[in-house]
Design a protein around this motif. Sequence first.
Motif, PDB file in Angstrom:
ATOM      1  N   ALA B  66      42.928  16.492  43.595  1.00  0.00           N
ATOM      2  CA  ALA B  66      43.651  16.749  42.344  1.00  0.00           C
ATOM      3  C   ALA B  66      43.078  15.855  41.245  1.00  0.00           C
ATOM      4  O   ALA B  66      42.822  14.677  41.483  1.00  0.00           O
ATOM      5  N   PRO B  67      42.856  16.404  40.037  1.00  0.00           N
ATOM      6  CA  PRO B  67      42.060  15.692  39.040  1.00  0.00           C
ATOM      7  C   PRO B  67      42.786  14.641  38.213  1.00  0.00           C
ATOM      8  O   PRO B  67      42.149  14.007  37.369  1.00  0.00           O
ATOM      9  N   SER B  68      44.067  14.449  38.393  1.00  0.00           N
ATOM     10  CA  SER B  68      44.751  13.337  37.716  1.00  0.00           C
ATOM     11  C   SER B  68      45.857  12.838  38.636  1.00  0.00           C
ATOM     12  O   SER B  68      46.280  13.545  39.557  1.00  0.00           O
ATOM     13  N   ARG B  71      48.874  15.129  38.482  1.00  0.00           N
ATOM     14  CA  ARG B  71      48.694  16.372  39.249  1.00  0.00           C
ATOM     15  C   ARG B  71      48.733  16.116  40.752  1.00  0.00           C
ATOM     16  O   ARG B  71      49.217  16.944  41.526  1.00  0.00           O
ATOM     17  N   TRP B 125      40.058  24.168  41.651  1.00  0.00           N
ATOM     18  CA  TRP B 125      41.332  23.565  41.244  1.00  0.00           C
ATOM     19  C   TRP B 125      42.254  24.601  40.605  1.00  0.00           C
ATOM     20  O   TRP B 125      43.477  24.559  40.759  1.00  0.00           O
ATOM     21  N   THR B 178      46.984  24.931  30.803  1.00  0.00           N
ATOM     22  CA  THR B 178      46.094  23.825  30.409  1.00  0.00           C
ATOM     23  C   THR B 178      44.637  24.241  30.558  1.00  0.00           C
ATOM     24  O   THR B 178      43.813  23.964  29.673  1.00  0.00           O
ATOM     25  N   LEU B 179      44.314  24.909  31.660  1.00  0.00           N
ATOM     26  CA  LEU B 179      42.923  25.335  31.870  1.00  0.00           C
ATOM     27  C   LEU B 179      42.524  26.392  30.846  1.00  0.00           C
ATOM     28  O   LEU B 179      41.421  26.359  30.283  1.00  0.00           O
ATOM     29  N   THR B 183      38.353  23.368  28.231  1.00  0.00           N
ATOM     30  CA  THR B 183      36.934  23.554  27.948  1.00  0.00           C
ATOM     31  C   THR B 183      36.518  24.959  28.394  1.00  0.00           C
ATOM     32  O   THR B 183      37.230  25.594  29.192  1.00  0.00           O
ATOM     33  N   GLN B 186      36.658  25.253  32.042  1.00  0.00           N
ATOM     34  CA  GLN B 186      38.015  25.354  32.580  1.00  0.00           C
ATOM     35  C   GLN B 186      38.594  26.751  32.368  1.00  0.00           C
ATOM     36  O   GLN B 186      39.266  27.293  33.245  1.00  0.00           O
ATOM     37  N   MET B 189      37.182  28.979  34.871  1.00  0.00           N
ATOM     38  CA  MET B 189      37.774  28.679  36.182  1.00  0.00           C
ATOM     39  C   MET B 189      39.124  29.380  36.307  1.00  0.00           C
ATOM     40  O   MET B 189      39.447  29.972  37.350  1.00  0.00           O
TER      41      MET B 189
END
Lengths: 251, 317, 99
Positions: B66-68, B71, B125, B178-179, B183, B186, B189
């Motif tokens: 998980a990237p944060s 999360r 993710w 959010t994705l 960016t 993202q 994705m």
Amino acid sequence: MAPAALFTALCRVGDDRLILGHRTSEWCGHAPILEEDIALANIALDLIGQATLVLQYASAVEGAGRTEDALAYFREAVEFRNAMLCELPRGDFGVTTVRQFLHGVFSVLQWDALSRSVDPTISGIAAKALKESRYHVRHAGEWVIRLGDGTAESHARTQAAVDALWPYTGELFMQPTDEADLVAGGLTADVSLLAPAWQQQVRDVLARATLQVPGDGWMHRGGRDGRHTEHLGHLLAEMQIVARSHPGAQW
Amino acid sequence: MPPSPAVAEDPVRLAEFEARIAADGSIEPKDWMPARYRSQLVRMMSQHAHSEVVGMLPEGNWITRAPSLRRKMILLAKVQDEGGHGLYIYCGTETLGVDRHDLVQQLLDGKAKYSSIFNYPTLTWADIGAIGWLVDGAAIVNQTMLAKASYGPYARAMVRICKEENFHKRQGYEIMTTLARGTPAQQAMAQESLNRWWWPSLMMFGPHDADSPNSDELKRWGIKRKSNDELRQRFVNLTIAQVKAIGLTVPDPDLAYDEATGDWKTGPIDWDEFWRVVKGDGLCNKERLDARRAAHAEGAWVREAAVAHAARRAAGD
Amino acid sequence: MTPASPEQPWPVWEVFIQPAAGDPHEHAGSVHAVDAEHALQNARDTYARRNEGVSLWVVPAAAITASTPEDMGPFFDPANDKAYRHPQFYKVPKGVKVF
């Protein structure tokens, strides 16, 4: 008070919980029974929550614009300050349980000492974390006794876990010299003073678990200064992959 | 679960039972119930519990990445909830006189089903977003209905589960939002993940009503209150608005709004794929069961030790 | 690998939780555990993850005796015609607003 020293001291506290929490979270979905999946996830959540609060404060102390996420996801292994005990692979349930117990007893003593810090942020975090860690010790301690005093197989596995982890416990009580001013100023706690209480509590539970306390031997050291086992790099490679693949992204 | 033999039920009791359900009465463990009602419940509840437990695996696959920190905690709490929900439903099933240990054994032996959605892999993710949003979203539609099921212990477990699952769908949609606003990488994705999960999510409601052999009986006995197609339609209607709100598209060129009914009509669902995965040829069928078997086998010494220790302690050693 | 003897499942414990001080304990569900302390911990981890309560009871499921559906008539119907047990049975003179 030098912010750099306090930053490092906070990383030592926070990284222990982050790395141990990460290892514990690896069990989710793979525990021996459903009830234990839930229990281990609770413990991992507490630890990662503690790490978040401490690293948030470390970030504020550093004042360099590195958030707690930047500290978790964009530092190299040699920049981590956790005790090596926390980064060792999760092993079987015996290893996980014994580590949770050995570190948990240390953690309760450390939070208890830090709850008397003159820094209100530190004492506030410690007071909250202390309650959580007390439960972790209760949970892990019961399991150490069950496994040690269970079947022949569980006894052998648990004794092997104690023997394997023991050389990593000395580091918990080696007080880093760069924290002398912080301790003198009442901000952080001298971990070397916690050793006698730890020894007593650990020996008591191991005795009830019919497990042998390993003899005096070499104690590994280095984690508090960024020198780690090879395991940490792999743990971080996994933990940091998504964040590092998208620098600057929000999640 | 062995197929229940056709038992000749006492017609008077059966009539009383069905009248009670028709009057929205609740059936409790000690009440008389047709053998077939019991066996259908055991089948459905244990499948549901197995689905929760196997469902921990595809999402658990991303806890360590998980990237944060936020999360990571949310995901861990969510996967933990799935375990808890499995536990609640197994408990509910045990009130019917079956043992959880035996139900788990049926799963491990490959004799019990679980939701096929969990036989799809989680590759990015964004899949954690898609699962929370779509898979939990679909599950909530189904479980909201089951919270009114005629069997009390099942309904009560569902009430607790629905309360807890409120956050599951929201956190998934928040990830996707959010994705989708992130960016370019993202955004790509998010869209790629929606493309993979859209159709399997629609399949979660099961075959069309005409091809659903158990549906009529389940409805008559108040175990299910709505049909597969009704629930699927409700899910599509809810979800399309959410897809549009974050600027993504569903991979369905035939999607069209029906002014007359107010429904979004989808193109044909690939039922060949559905049955293929149900019958064991999904990408992760083997992997999921192997993971469950490994956890169970590697945990055997732990479970045995706990029993041995408790016995010794009870004996006063 | 087949174990020598079949695995002995952990017993079931019923869990009761008190939502807040002063409330009665309510049935929450059940857990499997090998002894009372174990059951208490499993109950805490399973049923009190969201601040659901302030106190827990765990009871071996086998220790609970429940009334049966056949008891329903003789146990509960006789209370139906005892309206005098309820405050609404009694008249209060007009003008008395708070009693």
